[in-house]
Design an enzyme around this catalytic site. Sequence first.
Site, short mmCIF file in Angstrom:
data_model
loop_
_atom_site.label_atom_id
_atom_site.label_comp_id
_atom_site.label_asym_id
_atom_site.label_seq_id
_atom_site.Cartn_x
_atom_site.Cartn_y
_atom_site.Cartn_z
N CYS A 1 0.54 -1.37 0.13
CA CYS A 1 0.27 -0.18 0.32
C CYS A 1 1.15 1.57 -0.15
CB CYS A 1 -1.25 -0.34 0.76
SG CYS A 1 -0.76 -0.62 2.55
N HIS B 1 -0.88 6.96 4.83
CA HIS B 1 -0.09 6.15 5.14
C HIS B 1 0.83 6.83 4.06
CE1 HIS B 1 0.12 1.52 5.26
NE2 HIS B 1 0.62 2.11 6.51
#
Length: 631
Positions: free
Chosen positions: A73, A129
């Site tokens: 990710c 993130h």
Amino acid sequence: MHRPAWRLLLASVLPVIASQQHKNSPPNVLFIVADDLGWNDVSWHNQNIHSPAMEELAADGVLLDQYYVQPTCSPSRVAFMTGRYPYRVGRQHMYIKPLMPAGLAANVNIMPQYFQQAGYTTHAIGKWHLGFCHQNYTPTYRGFDTFYGFYLGSQDFYTHTKRQDVNSLLGYDFRVNEKILKGAEVEGKYSTDLFVNRAKAIFEEQKRKDAQGKGKPWFTYLSFQSVHEPLQVPHSYKKNVCRYKDQPRYFYSAMVSSLDHAVDRVVKSLKETGYYDNTIIVFTTDNGGAVKMGGNNMPLRGTKGTLFEGGTRGIGFVHSPLLQKTGYTNLNLMHAVDWLPTLMSAIGKNNLATSALDGVNQWQAISNPSVAAPRNEIVYNIKERPFMAAIRMGDYKMIWGSRTVKNIWFPAKEEVLNTALCDQVKKTRTQANRTLISNAPRGMETMDVLNLNVDEDKEYEDEYDNLARMQEIDLEEQEYDNQTELDEDLDIVQSVMSLFESEKSTRMARSTREGRGKNNKKGGGGKKKGDKKKKGGSGKNKKNIPLPNNYGVIIKTWGQKMLFNLQEDPEERVDISADNPDILEKLKARAVEHFLNLQPQFTPDDTQKGNPLHWGGYWGPGWCDLHTVQD
């Protein structure tokens, strides 16, 4: 209450007027990211999946069939935002962990900063993130005017909390801009609903500003938490999927249905506010499906975290009335790094200088299929420890180095418990009313959860660490055994390195001082004084080529090389390397060129400085130094 006819007419005409006004403005951009959505997790690849809204958007837009993302990710988000392969900014190794004092290098500009330069207002919703230990890593310090969401890579969908390890407090992470957002409006509420409502509120606010003559075109980055674990979903979506013997697949499929409904509600809001006709909608996953968590990538090989197609070939499409041609599948090679230059072109800013060293402009080729494909090569990833590399040129793909145990094919676990009931579900779900009775976000009372007690991110980290240790031992064993073969390979390397001969002595001196790169605190490996020299071992005949590069990193290549023709063999079932040595050498030489620009991987050890115990029970910034790269 009866409404006068003139009011009904006015209500129907206003969106049309607004739509015409918006058409005269630069296009808006809605960039939607799904988390861990696999190749076999959408209805156009798998009829068992319920995703009618996404399928309709893809069918009426441009479906990207040869589109690639990174294996995990954080690296994919780096690619989206910078237009650079993650190895150029030290983010090639893995995701950013909650207690890792790291983030996306602060001296590299990212996508929203360029939209701001183009006169846009910018909004981020959902999962970030890309680092948070220093405030300059966070969204509102990276070009977003507003932020509504969470900094971490995953957390509870309802409580918005996460515990990283046994030493950490259960920390809370939900913010509006830089401020912690708590209270009845968000605590215990389903994050997908919160993110949908935030997007709708942004569109309404933009509409009010337009009416006041203060409006700007907008860029909205909508990064859903779905369908990443934990496996939590409002129970109503389980009615849309067949009940399988495999519980993770059952829950995961319901989560896909929920994600689809969320996308549908956001697009309907665009239409209600009159923005739809002048908006470019991008939809992308961030990596392949996580098989242990119910995701699936069949018929592709591998899973999230691997360099095989199942980990990297992504679900993606573009939908917009502004496209010259729609309703077709685009077969051109495309990578996540292409979004930055592509969207700059789409809004008429082709000449705006960006950080996109690797991205290419795909807008004309997407909008008009008669335009020649602008890309012939992609780099899946390159990292130095454990050594892993994969590159594609044309139809040919080479994978070189370490491979995880997940390098197989994972059939979808979709054996139903009751076939007749499953058939009935598939019939009734097509007629279901997907309009919510209330726009209020759903609470804990709606939640169904499957606790697997598996930390998939920790598993990936442990596997990488084990591979790195195995590689170090193997390289020591073969250190004195392969000199003849090494000399042969060095001839190939030298043909590339000769372009940089004038810098060679400087690089070698710097690499001697810095070793593997002073920013990589992970360290590890290497021969220690007093160790006995070993011979043989599993690495024998796997040649160790030490490659010093432009940034002081010495890369030791290791492991088998595999070659696939993806046009003839998209499932990567037949390794053709033995029959095509010339093609293999060409790809290997090209990979070596990319090695030269690899920045040291920045994966410092976790620190308890970021433990929510020290920060009032919250995950937040203030406990690390800012990281930059040589740019």
